[in-house]
Structures are given as C-alpha cells and as structure tokens.
Design an enzyme around this catalytic site. Structure first.
Site, PDB file in Angstrom:
ATOM      1  N   SER A 168       0.801  -1.225   0.000  1.00  0.00           N
ATOM      2  CA  SER A 168       0.000   0.000   0.000  1.00  0.00           C
ATOM      3  C   SER A 168       0.832   1.273   0.000  1.00  0.00           C
ATOM      4  O   SER A 168       0.304   2.360  -0.241  1.00  0.00           O
ATOM      5  CB  SER A 168      -0.939   0.013   1.214  1.00  0.00           C
ATOM      6  N   ASP A 169       2.145   1.156   0.270  1.00  0.00           N
ATOM      7  CA  ASP A 169       2.992   2.341   0.311  1.00  0.00           C
ATOM      8  C   ASP A 169       4.306   2.079  -0.420  1.00  0.00           C
ATOM      9  O   ASP A 169       5.392   2.287   0.121  1.00  0.00           O
ATOM     10  CB  ASP A 169       3.260   2.757   1.767  1.00  0.00           C
ATOM     11  N   LEU A 170       4.203   1.629  -1.652  1.00  0.00           N
ATOM     12  CA  LEU A 170       5.398   1.337  -2.433  1.00  0.00           C
ATOM     13  C   LEU A 170       6.051   2.648  -2.848  1.00  0.00           C
ATOM     14  O   LEU A 170       5.495   3.422  -3.629  1.00  0.00           O
ATOM     15  CB  LEU A 170       5.034   0.505  -3.665  1.00  0.00           C
ATOM     16  N   ASN A 174      11.063   2.238   0.530  1.00  0.00           N
ATOM     17  CA  ASN A 174      10.681   0.883   0.924  1.00  0.00           C
ATOM     18  C   ASN A 174      11.229  -0.187  -0.009  1.00  0.00           C
ATOM     19  O   ASN A 174      10.769  -1.336   0.020  1.00  0.00           O
ATOM     20  CB  ASN A 174       9.155   0.779   1.006  1.00  0.00           C
TER      21      ASN A 174
END
Length: 258
Positions: A168-170, A174
């Site tokens: 959800s937070d690529l 990360n």
C-alpha cells in the site's frame, strides 16, 4: 524454521518466531532493554525513530506503530482494537511470514507485540535487518543506479504482485538494494553484479486477487521518484530509468504468468 509461539502478560500479547539469543519475550520489543545492553547499533529518524539492535549474532529492526496524517496529531500511537489478528503488528507479522514462506525477498518476522488498553491498543514489531543494504532513495542520492538494477527492481515488484501482494505504500524508501562485497576487496567496494532487491515496510498491506491496485502501486512508486527528484538537490533518477524498471516488470510477468 521454528514454530510460532504466543505469550500473554498483563494486557500484552506477544507473537514470536526465531527469537533473539538474549532476553525474554517481554524484553525484545522494548528499546530500553537494548539500550541497557548497549546493543543499539543504529537508528533511522524519519517521522518516527526506528531502532537497529543486535543480540550479538543477528541484527534486528525495532519499530513502534504510529498514526499518520491528521488523526496522528491527536492520537499518536493508539488504534481501535477489533481483534488480535487485525492489529497492525500481528497483521504485518503474519503477512511477512506468508511472503517469506513463498520465497519472496522480505525480512523475516521475529516478534510482534500488542498492548491492549480497553478499546484501544499500541503495537510494536521486531524484524530481521537486511545486511549490507541501503534504500533506493539513499542510493539515488549518491549516484545513478545501473540499468540492470532498475530491471531487477521491476522484476521483483512483478514477483510480489503475481503472488498477490499489495504494497500500500510502495515508494523509493521501501525498496532495499543489498550489495555483496567483491571477494578480496575492501568492504567499501560493492559489486553491481550481486545486487539483490528487497521490499520492506508492509504495514497495512495485504494479499488480494489481481486488479487495478497493481497499476496503482506502480504509479505510487513513480510519483515518489518524481517527488524526490523535485525536492532533492542531488537525486540521480531520470525518466528513462522508469522504462528499464518496466522492462524488468513486463519480462517477469511474461515469463511467470499463467
């Protein structure tokens, strides 16, 4: 691999897999325990501090869960309790375990804690630290990243998506690049031929069937690269790097889909 063990102590629920070689379950997710042992080997200070700790054999990442956005200004680290498996730390622990079992390049989960207070809870997680690695943002802040590495990044993202993993937070913080040192060379010399790609930070991520989320994940990553390029004085990303990433992504999909 060892079996998962669950503990309960005074409103604290702790889930453990392959625990550290020192301390007990009440200690492993407590920064003060590691400070007292002089076992903190580093930290990452973004919006919130993340601790890097060691038991003398392995290194770990210790992270407390915080709220983001507007709610975080009022309730910094408490979340509504709707069941143990739904808590942030246990959900991420379980997802990391599932992905690791599939052979995907993610850190191993070590321990997760939930401290429940009535309708609310606080949470922490301990995972293995990836040695000899830096995030993509840090790498691009120093020098351009080779085309073959962009290709590998794309292929890695495709592998996760084909397995149904929705990150959800690529973003460029990360994605980790792990380098193997050149044999016989000093530790500062890195071999581009031995770069492995890892994905990290799976808070609020999940597994789901194929869908529009796959394209959204890619667009989110591209936005993060463009944002950093606009904000940083030194950031060696160019639009043609994205094409190399897409080639790696599409090639992996063609070779493994179906």
């Amino acid at each position: 691999m060892q079996e998962i063990t669950n503990y309960e102590h005074n409103h604290q629920y702790i889930r453990v897999l392959e625990p550290p070689a020192v301390g007990a379950e009440q200690d492993w997710l407590n920064p003060q325990f590691w400070q007292q042992r002089e076992a903190i080997v580093g930290q990452s200070k973004g919006r919130n501090t993340v601790w890097f700790v060691t038991d003398g054999q392995r290194e770990f990442v210790l992270r407390h869960y915080y709220r983001g956005g507007l709610p975080g200004k009022f309730i910094r680290d408490q979340f509504l309790y709707t069941g143990m498996e739904n808590t942030r730390s246990i959900a991420e622990f379980n997802l990391l375990g599932s992905m690791h079992a599939l052979g995907l390049p993610v850190p191993k989960p070590v321990a997760a804690k939930v401290y429940q207070i009535g309708l609310w809870y606080r949470a922490d997680i301990l995972i293995e630290r990836i040695a000899n690695s830096q995030d993509l943002f840090s790498a691009l802040s120093r020098a351009p990243v080779a085309e073959r590495v962009w290709h590998a990044i794309g292929a890695t993202i495709a592998a996760f998506q084909l397995a149904g993993v929705q990150h959800s937070d690529l973003n460029c913080h990360n994605i980790l690049l792990q380098h193997a040192t050149v044999k016989g060379a000093t530790a500062s010399v890195l071999s581009e031929q031995d770069t492995k790609i890892w994905l990290i930070d799976f808070d609020r991520c999940d597994m789901r069937p194929p869908g529009a989320w796959q394209e959204r994940n890619l667009k989110r990553l591209k936005r993060s690269l463009r944002k950093e390029q606009a904000q940083q004085r030194d950031f060696y990303w160019r639009e043609h790097d994205w094409q190399a990433l897409l080639r790696g992504y599409n090639e992996h999909v063609r070779n493994h889909q179906g």
